[in-house]
Design a protein around this motif. Sequence first.
Motif, short mmCIF file in Angstrom:
data_model
loop_
_atom_site.label_atom_id
_atom_site.label_comp_id
_atom_site.label_asym_id
_atom_site.label_seq_id
_atom_site.Cartn_x
_atom_site.Cartn_y
_atom_site.Cartn_z
N LYS A 151 19.26 -5.92 -3.71
CA LYS A 151 18.79 -4.69 -3.05
C LYS A 151 19.94 -3.73 -2.83
N SER A 152 19.58 -2.44 -2.72
CA SER A 152 20.58 -1.44 -2.39
C SER A 152 20.41 -1.07 -0.92
N LEU A 153 21.52 -0.82 -0.26
CA LEU A 153 21.43 -0.51 1.16
C LEU A 153 22.18 0.76 1.53
N ILE A 154 21.60 1.48 2.49
CA ILE A 154 22.36 2.55 3.12
C ILE A 154 22.53 2.15 4.57
N VAL A 155 23.77 2.12 5.03
CA VAL A 155 24.04 1.63 6.37
C VAL A 155 24.62 2.76 7.21
N VAL A 156 23.89 3.13 8.25
CA VAL A 156 24.42 4.09 9.20
C VAL A 156 24.97 3.30 10.37
N GLU A 157 26.19 3.53 10.73
CA GLU A 157 26.78 2.72 11.79
C GLU A 157 27.92 3.47 12.43
N HIS A 158 28.11 3.26 13.73
CA HIS A 158 29.27 3.86 14.39
C HIS A 158 30.43 2.87 14.45
N ILE A 159 30.11 1.59 14.23
CA ILE A 159 31.16 0.58 14.32
C ILE A 159 31.94 0.59 13.01
N MET A 160 33.16 1.09 13.05
CA MET A 160 33.92 1.27 11.81
C MET A 160 34.18 -0.05 11.09
N ARG A 161 34.34 -1.12 11.89
CA ARG A 161 34.59 -2.42 11.27
C ARG A 161 33.46 -2.79 10.31
N VAL A 162 32.24 -2.46 10.73
CA VAL A 162 31.07 -2.77 9.90
C VAL A 162 31.08 -1.91 8.64
N VAL A 163 31.23 -0.61 8.86
CA VAL A 163 31.13 0.32 7.74
C VAL A 163 32.23 0.04 6.72
N MET A 164 33.45 -0.15 7.23
CA MET A 164 34.57 -0.38 6.32
C MET A 164 34.44 -1.73 5.64
N GLY A 165 33.89 -2.69 6.36
CA GLY A 165 33.83 -4.05 5.83
C GLY A 165 32.85 -4.23 4.68
N ILE A 166 31.77 -3.52 4.67
CA ILE A 166 30.77 -3.83 3.65
C ILE A 166 30.46 -2.69 2.69
N SER A 167 30.87 -1.47 3.01
CA SER A 167 30.45 -0.36 2.15
C SER A 167 31.21 -0.32 0.84
N ASP A 168 30.48 -0.04 -0.22
CA ASP A 168 31.13 0.19 -1.50
C ASP A 168 31.62 1.64 -1.55
N ARG A 169 30.82 2.51 -0.96
CA ARG A 169 31.18 3.92 -0.88
C ARG A 169 30.75 4.39 0.50
N ILE A 170 31.32 5.52 0.92
CA ILE A 170 30.94 6.07 2.23
C ILE A 170 30.69 7.56 2.06
N ILE A 171 29.63 8.06 2.73
CA ILE A 171 29.51 9.51 2.83
C ILE A 171 29.59 9.89 4.31
N VAL A 172 30.11 11.06 4.56
CA VAL A 172 30.32 11.50 5.94
C VAL A 172 29.54 12.79 6.17
N LEU A 173 28.76 12.81 7.23
CA LEU A 173 28.02 14.01 7.59
C LEU A 173 28.62 14.61 8.86
N ASN A 174 28.59 15.92 8.92
CA ASN A 174 28.97 16.61 10.14
C ASN A 174 28.20 17.92 10.19
N TYR A 175 27.61 18.22 11.35
CA TYR A 175 26.77 19.41 11.50
C TYR A 175 25.78 19.57 10.35
N GLY A 176 25.21 18.47 9.92
CA GLY A 176 24.15 18.55 8.92
C GLY A 176 24.65 18.66 7.48
N SER A 177 25.95 18.79 7.28
CA SER A 177 26.44 18.90 5.90
C SER A 177 27.27 17.69 5.53
#
Lengths: 245, 316
Positions: free
Chosen positions: A188-214
């Motif tokens: 399966k493919s996953l998109i993970v929204v998380e504030h815990i950086m350890r989680v995001v950094m630990g499992i993401s293959d790529r990361i996108i960053v949003l700010n003010y809707g962009s």
Amino acid sequence: MTSLECKKVSMKFGALAAVQMVSFSLNSGEILGMIGPNGAGKTTLFNCVIGVYRPTSGKIYVNGIDVTGMKPHKVCRIGLAKTSQIMEPFTGMTVFENVLVGALHGGRMKMGPASYKTEQVIELVGLNEYAYKLSGSIPVPVRRRLELARAIATGANILLLDENMAGLNPHEIDEALEILKKIRDSGKSLIVVEHIMRVVMGISDRIIVLNYGSKIAEGLPEEVVNNEAVIKAYLGEKLSSLKVA
Amino acid sequence: MNYRIDRIILILFLMFTGAVAFVPYLVQSEYQLRVVTVVVLWVGIAGCWNMMSGYTGYIDFGPVVYFGIGSYVVAIAMTKYSVPFFPSLFLSGCISAFVAFLVGIPTLRLRGAYFAIATFAFAEAMKQITLEFDRTFNVSFFQGSDGITLPISNYENSFFFYCILPVTFLVVFTHYFIEHSKFGYALKAIKEAESAAEISGVNTTANKLVAYVMSAFFLGLFGAIEAYWITYITPSDVFNVQKTVQMVIMTLLGGMGTFLGPVVGATFLTLISETLGAQFVEYYLIMIGAIIIVAILIMPSGIIGGLKIRKKLRFI
């Protein structure tokens, strides 16, 4: 292969542009991390993708099918399921029945195969001991896993996890990460929204960053944490100076 | 899962219905037969409400409208077009279901109190239409407040008993089916958390509509049978909001969204108002009110819903 593709999605509520021209794609078997400060538009973007909102402009493709403006149950059947930040278990049902609803309706299965599938999913996320408890009576970490199980049971090949690990302690997070890896390995493919950086950094293959809707950044985890714009908008100076393991 | 216990409950239920079928041979007076018939009728009517509102949590405050439509269809078909009873009966169910389909599409989008208000308003509107239609268009169709007198039948009370029993049986059996089916899980999921149900793949609109139409179909049948039994109908009688209230109270008393809730609630309330009504003609409504208040306070989820055993036997 691309499982999910968003092309220039915008969502406006009156004058407020919650999401502006966001494009991204998710490859199959990939875990895509999504980060951004509160109010950056992550949940709104998710709601557009699953069909709760109809985006003001832009197109969304799930498994190659245009799902823009489709109802959530149809999007789910095409292959996209979501866990909510605000947990909504069917409290009057047992854990087993909760997951069963996903298999029956999302997976469009008959009672027999759906029960079988439910058992498998419950095993996968480690809910066995809670299977016959009412979902209103189980603790928060277990409810988080229940949300996940219900989403998996729909048979969707793309899962959107909206802060599925909020409120978990470090030990529980480790367990949850293991489960996510198992899910990814099952194709399966996953998109993970998380504030815990350890989680995001630990499992993401790529990361996108949003700010003010962009979308302000996209890339490998190491690239993103060193990106000036991201540090300014979200991470802050201190964390970015840490070495990423 | 308790499939074995379920089977036992189903068999007990079938045996019980079979036993009830012999009531006309056992009763000592026509009065007793009428009481039993009314009990069976209300079990069915309350069951119709439970089928929709009990399982989906959408509080329908105008189910009486389908009862009324059923009554009027049978009355008009029999008096104006001399259709025999059974075809008219079937027609009543179908027309009620069809109206429910048309009404359900817009109203089932509403949630919570708005749905209750919309359904209530529709029931009142239908009452006004049947009252004023003839005067407005200068025709004689619904016969306004004069009401319609149906052809008087030679049938005895037992005939109506045997008309009502199978329909009630079907209604309760439908509950059993709902408890065990994909459809039932959709309804329960809608009740618990509609948006979560939707993102889990439940087609909420279609499932709600099916429940609403089914409930209207059966209500139409009951309305038709009662009209032929009473032989005289007026708009303020068959569209009486009192009937709606009674369905709601019976189901709440027995347990909303349970298989046996309406059976227990309707039997309890009908029998108690018969007994008390016979003894305390002037005060019995006050007493029933007190009983309902006490019952709801002690058992907020109803007689069946409050049973501890239900946690083990999930399907009663």
